[in-house]
Motif scaffolding. Sequence first.
Motif, PDB file in Angstrom:
ATOM      1  N   ILE A   1      40.713  39.036  42.894  1.00 38.84           N
ATOM      2  CA  ILE A   1      39.523  39.305  43.397  1.00 38.84           C
ATOM      3  C   ILE A   1      38.625  39.258  44.733  1.00 38.84           C
ATOM      4  N   LYS A   2      39.377  39.295  45.302  1.00 37.94           N
ATOM      5  CA  LYS A   2      38.798  39.933  46.535  1.00 37.94           C
ATOM      6  C   LYS A   2      37.257  40.506  46.935  1.00 37.94           C
ATOM      7  N   CYS A   3      36.283  40.604  46.787  1.00 40.31           N
ATOM      8  CA  CYS A   3      34.919  40.835  47.098  1.00 40.31           C
ATOM      9  C   CYS A   3      33.854  40.176  46.698  1.00 40.31           C
ATOM     10  N   GLN A   4      33.342  41.021  47.514  1.00 42.64           N
ATOM     11  CA  GLN A   4      31.381  39.895  46.587  1.00 42.64           C
ATOM     12  C   GLN A   4      30.899  40.095  45.969  1.00 42.64           C
ATOM     13  N   ASN A   5      31.615  41.377  45.332  1.00 41.29           N
ATOM     14  CA  ASN A   5      30.230  41.717  43.900  1.00 41.29           C
ATOM     15  C   ASN A   5      31.279  42.567  42.723  1.00 41.29           C
ATOM     16  N   PRO A   6      32.514  41.982  42.218  1.00 40.74           N
ATOM     17  CA  PRO A   6      33.401  42.281  41.563  1.00 40.74           C
ATOM     18  C   PRO A   6      32.643  43.358  40.006  1.00 40.74           C
ATOM     19  N   GLN A   7      33.214  44.125  40.040  1.00 36.92           N
ATOM     20  CA  GLN A   7      32.582  45.169  38.925  1.00 36.92           C
ATOM     21  C   GLN A   7      33.221  44.819  37.386  1.00 36.92           C
ATOM     22  N   ARG A   8      33.163  43.956  36.633  1.00 37.41           N
ATOM     23  CA  ARG A   8      33.463  43.272  35.715  1.00 37.41           C
ATOM     24  C   ARG A   8      33.505  44.498  34.500  1.00 37.41           C
ATOM     25  N   GLY A   9      34.377  44.357  33.282  1.00 40.03           N
ATOM     26  CA  GLY A   9      34.200  44.844  32.437  1.00 40.03           C
ATOM     27  C   GLY A   9      34.201  46.680  32.295  1.00 40.03           C
ATOM     28  N   VAL A  10      35.008  46.813  33.155  1.00 39.52           N
ATOM     29  CA  VAL A  10      35.277  47.895  33.057  1.00 39.52           C
ATOM     30  C   VAL A  10      37.037  48.987  32.338  1.00 39.52           C
ATOM     31  N   TRP A  11      36.855  49.229  31.424  1.00 37.52           N
ATOM     32  CA  TRP A  11      38.130  49.229  30.483  1.00 37.52           C
ATOM     33  C   TRP A  11      38.305  51.218  30.512  1.00 37.52           C
ATOM     34  N   GLY A  12      40.025  51.358  31.335  1.00 37.34           N
ATOM     35  CA  GLY A  12      41.077  52.204  31.246  1.00 37.34           C
ATOM     36  C   GLY A  12      42.464  51.958  30.903  1.00 37.34           C
ATOM     37  N   GLY A  13      42.436  52.757  31.559  1.00 34.13           N
ATOM     38  CA  GLY A  13      44.057  52.618  31.336  1.00 34.13           C
ATOM     39  C   GLY A  13      45.313  51.938  31.924  1.00 34.13           C
ATOM     40  N   PRO A  14      46.576  51.527  31.270  1.00 33.30           N
ATOM     41  CA  PRO A  14      47.255  50.734  32.012  1.00 33.30           C
ATOM     42  C   PRO A  14      47.130  50.960  33.855  1.00 33.30           C
ATOM     43  N   PRO A  15      47.311  49.265  34.318  1.00 35.76           N
ATOM     44  CA  PRO A  15      47.232  49.585  35.841  1.00 35.76           C
ATOM     45  C   PRO A  15      48.776  50.392  36.603  1.00 35.76           C
ATOM     46  N   ASP A  16      49.667  50.645  35.539  1.00 36.26           N
ATOM     47  CA  ASP A  16      50.587  52.033  36.239  1.00 36.26           C
ATOM     48  C   ASP A  16      50.501  53.357  35.728  1.00 36.26           C
ATOM     49  N   GLY A  17      49.485  53.962  35.343  1.00 37.21           N
ATOM     50  CA  GLY A  17      48.567  55.159  35.574  1.00 37.21           C
ATOM     51  C   GLY A  17      49.163  55.649  33.783  1.00 37.21           C
ATOM     52  N   ARG A  18      49.974  54.967  33.267  1.00 36.69           N
ATOM     53  CA  ARG A  18      50.485  55.690  32.162  1.00 36.69           C
ATOM     54  C   ARG A  18      49.675  55.566  30.707  1.00 36.69           C
ATOM     55  N   MET A  19      49.476  56.998  29.736  1.00 42.34           N
ATOM     56  CA  MET A  19      48.756  57.293  29.019  1.00 42.34           C
ATOM     57  C   MET A  19      48.339  55.867  28.124  1.00 42.34           C
ATOM     58  N   ASN A  20      47.454  55.929  27.618  1.00 44.83           N
ATOM     59  CA  ASN A  20      46.798  54.567  26.789  1.00 44.83           C
ATOM     60  C   ASN A  20      47.695  54.620  25.983  1.00 44.83           C
TER      61      ASN A  20
END
Length: 604
Positions: free
Chosen positions: A512-531
Amino acid sequence: MRNAIAATTAVALTMSSVAAHAFCGFYVSGSDKKMFNDATNVVLMRSGTRTVLSMQNDYRGPLEDFAMVIPVPVVLKQNDVRVVPKAVFDRIDSLGSPRLVEYWEQDPCPMPVVATTLDRQYTRNMPMPAPRAPSMSRGASKSSDEGDAMGGADMRRQAVPPVLASFTVHPPTVTAGVATPMTWSYAYSNQPWPEPSCTVDHGVGRVQSGVPKDLVLDASTNFKLTCANSAGRSTKDVRVDVVKIEAKFDVAEYQILILSAAEAAGLDQWLKLNGYKIPADAEALLRPYVESGSKFFVAKVVPKKVQMIDGRAALSPLRFHYDSEEFSLPIRLGMANSSGKQDLIVNILSPDKRYEVANYKNVTIPTNFDVKPAVKTRFAEFYAALFDKTVEKHPGAVVTEYAWTSAVRPEGIYGVDCDPCPPEPPIDGDTMALGADVIGGPMVRGGYVLTRLHARYGKNDMKDDLRFKEGKPITGGREVWSRTGLEYNAQPGAQNFFQARYAIRYWWTGPIKCQNPQRGVWGGPPDGRMNQVVAASKVAFAPRGKMELAGVIKRDLWEIGYKKAPPAVKPAPPTSKKTMWFGGGALLGLMLIGIGARRRRKSV
């Protein structure tokens, strides 16, 4: 995020399963081996006064000449009955089944990624599929006449009037309009003389004890036996019940009879006389249906046409339709076949409304909470434990697990609304297979509300059939967030969007390399597969009592007053005497150093 996702698929669609389901009728068998019905999945389609009932049973028992007996309100004709592809049932069951989803926290930097993986529309033009076309055993009662065999030896003997002790007939139940050899048997409590002459009324005429005589009856009849000689007469009565075969036809592996009877005992006897070992308490269970004027759908199975899978008969799902003001499901007969607790899953398809039961308590399953990753490989077991805890809190309740609206499709566009959609959702033509062909209206084009009700009960738990009424729309179980958090439990809504849904969430573990990280945003897996969505199917057969629910849930279930397990406290490592001595020595050394330092400052 949209409330619904249109999932479209190819062509062709359908109340255990935690005791996966309770049977609407009971099985009767030509063998004396025990037969159990532990799981029944029922799909009802209802519009106006028309009901289409489709039923799939998980049967466990011998294949020797068995059948199903189901009460129905009217005489069914061959065109009213057909079989439904099993895959149709599987897809409808999957659509309403409890589901487990996975979410990954999206990269908090540099830009938040809104969880839109599930918010996709899968729609393609597809051609509309065409609708799917769819011994009397003779008794040998051996009663003998105990009259005095005088042979006319002493004609001066004083006459003795007959006194009848017993009078029976075999068989006690006959089929209407069929000539049946009837054996009339009687005995005296004395020794009448001379030999009495015995007759039976209603045109039977003179009879001899133990000697058969053909008889044709159209209705149940009370018969009077009169035995008389010169000294007097004696009478006794007996009743012969009649079961009428209202219709007879074959469908797939089923040989179907539609029966009517005036007496429950008569129907019970008729089944026994035709070679079926019916449950011992069947007469009591049949009685309320007979007294209400129900007919009986007897679907006898041809064993050589039935496939066995994992020790269970793979019976084709049956479908039939009828018109009746009352909307109910007969379940009491099924209690005769349960080997313990049994589950009934009822899926109800209606053009525009949700249903619940009118004569039992209604509850909704706790939904929309997070669980631990261990649940992924034991989801059916997890859900069975959750369901059992819910029923433990609300004994005798019928549990709503799903109530969801699927919109009518535009011309040439097909599919179903769901969010998230199961791995194998219903496909085009499934509603036709389940009864839209005889219901009509929006369900022909995929417009319906699907309600899934789940009951689990033992032999003495349910005193009445399930009687349905319209329920108000509810929502719940969606990935819908507000300032107060994730959508909680079942809430009133403008439309029905409620489901049993549970989630495994994986927090971001990258940099996490930014000053204002936005936590708790949920989505699919990092590799882009469908859930991946996991559906809890065959819950009736999931192991019970082996998973501790409290250990896998991540919040207290306030809905049923159930608490999650407290976090485990790691014990402090043991300390040795040597360590303690070293620690004390070090502390003493520091104290001495401190004293020496103060003395030096003073001396300066």
